[in-house]
Design a protein around this motif. Structure first.
Motif, short mmCIF file in Angstrom:
data_model
loop_
_atom_site.label_atom_id
_atom_site.label_comp_id
_atom_site.label_asym_id
_atom_site.label_seq_id
_atom_site.Cartn_x
_atom_site.Cartn_y
_atom_site.Cartn_z
N SER B 45 0.84 -1.21 0.00
CA SER B 45 0.00 0.00 0.00
C SER B 45 0.87 1.25 0.00
N PRO B 48 2.62 0.96 -4.59
CA PRO B 48 1.81 -0.02 -5.32
C PRO B 48 2.55 -0.77 -6.41
N GLN B 368 -5.65 -3.60 -6.11
CA GLN B 368 -4.94 -2.37 -5.77
C GLN B 368 -5.71 -1.20 -6.37
#
Lengths: 98, 371
Positions: B45, B48, B368
């Motif tokens: 996170s 990415p 994502q």
């Protein structure tokens, strides 16, 4: 020069689609060939034998000159035909299908 | 422009599905690592473009792959997962002692603060950590060596540590779940652990409310409420509001409370999703109807979500790590099936479309959300 034939999954891993050719210093044995193979392709560490104990993985066998040599002493010299490059050293994965 | 990248692990390779924020048109790339089982693929996170993947087969063992360009290219990193010290034994299926043996990595959990730090949950159950981008792995052995470790037993899928949740408010607090030992928590960064299974009730084990021995299938958390966890157990959907100190059942009106996958809405911490599966011997949806169930009340009241999902002759399974949510304004949901479909919803589950229909059996789905 030793010729090594890898199973399909490991060819994918090392990004080759043919035999691997290795120069092996000293006596060519299962152990020295695998040492040279892993030195050339570190990604193979742990895929054929345990990286610490060097024990062959359960679903792997080694063939040479139409013989299963999996249970031979890993330090034993390989057959002359393999050492001379006339025959390859085979790393074989257990067959699976449906 | 915002977009999403869906990382799909299957029995025969990995796939990357990309779309813009509309989530209507998809680009599908793969298979990566064709022929290999891709148990889990997850991105950082923090960065990415940093993605970790667990690549494995029973023949050739474990490989960890790392991408630093969002899954365009990959490089193998460290694959030595050595238990700390002499690992001893756990219980085998028949109750006899069995040596701890590494089999595979089930789950990779990148750090919330450092792209080079990642946790790995493995079979036989243990937790490993890398702080150098996956090159080297060290066991956080306080979990395996805590009092109950020698009594843990495998479930049918193996004795796997499949769930890792790091608290977003306290990085020293980590939750894990193991089949079939239960849930555990550390409050000191992995040095010491304790079981957190009070309130779980499992038929089929000698002591139905034992401290350990429960087959927890998956746990999820909303980052804004880190003391609230939702659990899909073998049977029963559960929640805790005190970080696992006690659990209550929230199965409510679900038609069956067996299942594997569970997730929370990205923006509504009391909106929960499950995919009910008929039973522990019949791993497919009830009546051949694939239905996601949503609760907007934190459990007990559930509504079926069916639009776009097959409502007849559907007998696929949805595995524990095969469901994920994005964090776009209208929360998107994704899940993969053992039949090779990956379904997506761009409207919080109200409607679904298959992004792909014919992949190998899907093991994991992670999404994502890209700026």
């Amino acid at each position: 020069m030793i010729r090594v034939v890898l199973p399909a999954h490991l060819k994918t891993l090392v990004k080759v689609n043919r035999e691997v050719e290795l120069d092996v210093a000293g006596v060519a044995s299962q152990r020295s060939v695998l040492d040279a193979l892993e030195s050339r392709y570190p990604v193979l560490l742990g895929t054929i034998r345990d990286p610490t104990t060097k024990k062959r993985r359960p679903f792997i066998r080694f063939f040479a000159c139409e013989e299963d040599i999996s249970h031979d002493d890993p330090e034993s010299p390989l057959p002359d035909a393999v050492v001379s490059g006339r025959e390859p050293f085979f790393v074989i994965g257990a067959m699976a299908g449906g | 422009m915002s977009g999403v990248r869906v990382l799909v692990g299957t029995r025969k390779g990995a796939f990357v599905l990309r779309s813009d924020g509309m989530r209507k048109e998809w680009d599908v790339s793969g298979p990566f690592f064709g022929g290999w089982e891709m148990y889990h693929i997850k991105g950082s996170s923090v960065d990415p473009n940093r993605i970790y993947a667990s690549q494995t087969t029973g023949w050739f063992g474990q490989i960890i792959q790392r991408s630093s360009d969002g899954g365009e290219t990959w490089e193998p990193v460290g694959n030595q997962f050595n238990y700390d010290g002499v690992p001893g034994t756990h219980q085998w299926y028949d109750g006899t002692p069995h040596p701890w043996e590494f089999a595979r990595v089930w789950h990779l959990e990148p750090s919330l603060t450092d792209p080079d730090t990642v946790l790995a949950g493995v079979e036989d159950a243990a937790l490993f950590q890398s702080t150098d981008g996956g090159e080297n792995w060290r066991e956080l052995s306080g979990l395996r060596t805590q009092d109950s470790g020698s009594s843990w037993q495998p479930g049918a899928g193996g004795m796997c540590l499949h769930t890792i949740i790091v608290s977003p408010k306290d990085p020293e607090r980590i939750f894990v779940a193991i089949s079939s030992a239960g849930a555990f928590r550390t409050d000191d960064g992995g040095k010491s652990w304790r079981p957190i299974n009070k309130g779980l009730h499992s038929e089929g084990i000698p002591d139905e409310d034992a401290e350990v021995g429960h087959c927890v299938h998956h746990i999820t958390m909303h980052p804004s409420k880190p003391d609230t966890l939702f659990m899909q157990k073998h049977w029963d959907v559960m929640r805790t509001d005190n970080a696992g100190d006690s659990w209550v059942e929230i199965s409510g009106n679900l038609p069956t409370d067996f299942g594997f996958a569970i997730d929370v809405h990205a923006h509504e911490p009391e909106t929960v999703y499950v995919v009910p599966i008929k039973s522990d011997s019949e791993h497919y949806p009830l009546d051949g109807q694939l239905r996601v169930y949503r609760s907007r009340s934190g459990g007990n009241e559930w509504e079926p979500l069916t639009k776009g999902l097959p409502q007849s002759n559907c007998y696929v399974d949805v595995l524990r790590d095969a469901m994920s949510v994005d964090s776009l304004d209208s929360c998107g949901l994704y899940f993969g099936t053992t039949g090779g479909q990956v379904y997506a919803s761009n409207d919080e589950g109200d409607s679904w479309e298959a992004i792909v229909r014919d992949l190998p059996a899907v093991l994991s789905v992670e999404v994502q959300t890209l700026a």
